[in-house]
Motif scaffolding. Structure first.
Motif: not given
Ligand code: UDP
Length: 417
Positions: A233, A317-319, A226, A43, A257
């Motif tokens: 997760k 949780g950007l997803t 994702v 993120g 994914a």
């Molecule tokens: N993401 C990505 N590819 C992946 C998994 C995650 O580009 O295979 C991106 C997802 O779309 C989001 C970010 O990474 O923008 C993950 O941010 P999040 O806050 O959900 O979780 P973090 O990985 O920071 O714990």
């Protein structure tokens, strides 16, 4: 107004961009430097890729520096991360030595840049200890914590707070994640960029192409999560929920994914666990994506019927933000920033267990109208609260208050029409 700002105004509203211009006016002479651990994956990188050009478009010089580390260093910072999220991880003094030495080396490499910036924003624990090498600094250093540190493993927080205390301010995503520190503390939830490849509108034709690319049936419902392959997760919980829901909806398909972040050494191990849990079920698709597969993820999210984020710990949780922005019904774990974004039964659904998630999958597949309404409400909620324009507004406000030591009031100059 620049073309970029016009494009943001078209999605986020003219008013929010006008506010940004107002706030930026008295800050145009300053330089801001962000420092983080990785340019891709996760993120923090996602946010900075948009935050930096948007701040620049407002006329504020903005830089982003990435630190260098070794495998031992990333193992140690991963252990910090897990400990801040509550795991009782023992970190040896040899590991701490590696952490401190690498921070010292990075401090030397980045010294000129950091000393000549007015504001340095250090993201998460990886580069946090660099501050000890700038005892004479005249500028403002802010520690930005993106992690759910609500119940940290105490010895690790005690160690890290020794560095945190040296900062001029800190930023947390949620009030639950904060711990007393002897400086101004700010609450700023993260955000997504509506113009990025990850979130911009796509033609239906492009969305329709995505399922066949991965061998997913275009006709049957798809549940998608994702995420990095990380135990927090709960990918195994998602598979469990899917298996339970499938007893009633035999046609459903699941896609998990993910890719590894450069600073995440545990990903391979968790991926192995996920593959074992999926077995040879042809309707469970484990999609290993390159870290820059943003547009592909965008299309996958838009092609899903239901989006899950069944985390058992989550910073923000950007997803979730991304899924809601696509107008999809979303099922999220009852943790961290998911709770800030998902108002149960209004902007999505909160669950505590795989059984609860399975129930919601069935419910949403049976009640398509509800799924659509909640999805649409989720999108509006994100537009109002979790776009990058609001995020930058918060940063600029707090930078203004730190630089001009205006503690309780920010006077904005009048904007010219
Ligand atoms: N993401 C990505 N590819 C992946 C998994 C995650 O580009 O295979 C991106 C997802 O779309 C989001 C970010 O990474 O923008 C993950 O941010 P999040 O806050 O959900 O979780 P973090 O990985 O920071 O714990």
């Amino acid at each position: 107004m620049s073309d970029l700002l016009d494009r943001y105004a078209a999605v986020a509203g003219r008013e929010s961009v006008d506010q940004l211009c107002q706030l930026a006016a008295p800050l145009k002479h300053i330089t801001i430097t962000h420092v983080s651990a990785t340019p891709l994956g996760g993120g923090v990188a996602e946010i900075l890729h948009s935050m930096v050009p948007l701040t620049e478009a407002l006329g504020i010089t903005t830089k982003w520096q990435i630190i260098n580390g070794s495998a031992e260093f990333y193992q140690c910072t991963k252990d910090f991360h897990n400990s801040l999220q509550g795991n009782h991880t023992s970190i040896s003094s040899a590991q701490l030595k590696v952490y401190e030495t690498i921070n010292e080396a990075n401090a030397e490499t980045l010294r000129h840049n950091l000393e000549t910036s007015d504001v340095v924003i250090i993201h998460d624990p990886q580069p946090m200890a660099m501050i000890t090498h700038f005892p004479e600094r005249k500028n403002k250093w802010i520690w930005r914590c993106h992690i759910d540190a609500s119940r940290p493993y105490w010895p690790v927080w005690k160690y890290l707070s020794g560095f945190a205390k040296q900062y001029d301010a800190s930023i947390f995503s949620l009030v639950d994640f904060t711990h007393p520190l002897p400086h101004p503390m700010f609450l700023v939830p993260p955000s997504i960029d509506p113009l990025s490849e990850k979130n911009r509108d796509l033609e239906q034709e492009e969305i329709d192409k995505i399922r066949p690319l991965f061998g997913i049936d275009p006709e049957r419902p798809l549940v998608l999560q994702v995420s990095r392959f990380d135990r927090f997760k709960d990918p195994i919980g998602v598979i469990e929920a899917f298996r339970l829901a499938r007893k009633f909806n035999p046609g459903i398909q699941l896609a998990l994914a993910g890719s590894g972040a450069q600073d995440d050494p545990e990903g391979e191990v968790v991926l192995g666990e996920v593959k074992r849990a999926a077995g040879n079920n042809p309707d469970i698709h484990i999609l290993l994506l390159p870290p820059d597969a943003h547009r592909l993820i965008n299309a996958l999210q838009r092609s899903a019927d239901i989006i899950m984020q069944k985390s058992i710990k989550e910073g923000f949780g950007l997803t979730v933000t991304e899924g809601l922005w696509k107008g999809k019904p979303l099922i999220g774990g009852n943790v961290g920033g998911i709770r800030l974004q998902v108002i149960h039964k209004e902007t999505g659904f909160i669950v505590n267990t795989p059984e609860g998630a399975a129930y919601r999958i069935r419910h949403l597949l049976q009640h398509r109208q509800i799924a659509e309404e909640v999805g649409a409400a989720g999108k509006e909620y994100i537009r109002k609260n979790f776009l990058i324009t609001r995020h930058l507004r918060d940063y600029l406000s707090l930078i203004y208050s730190l630089l001009f030591e205006s503690n309780d009031q920010i006077e904005l100059p009048t904007v010219r029409p």
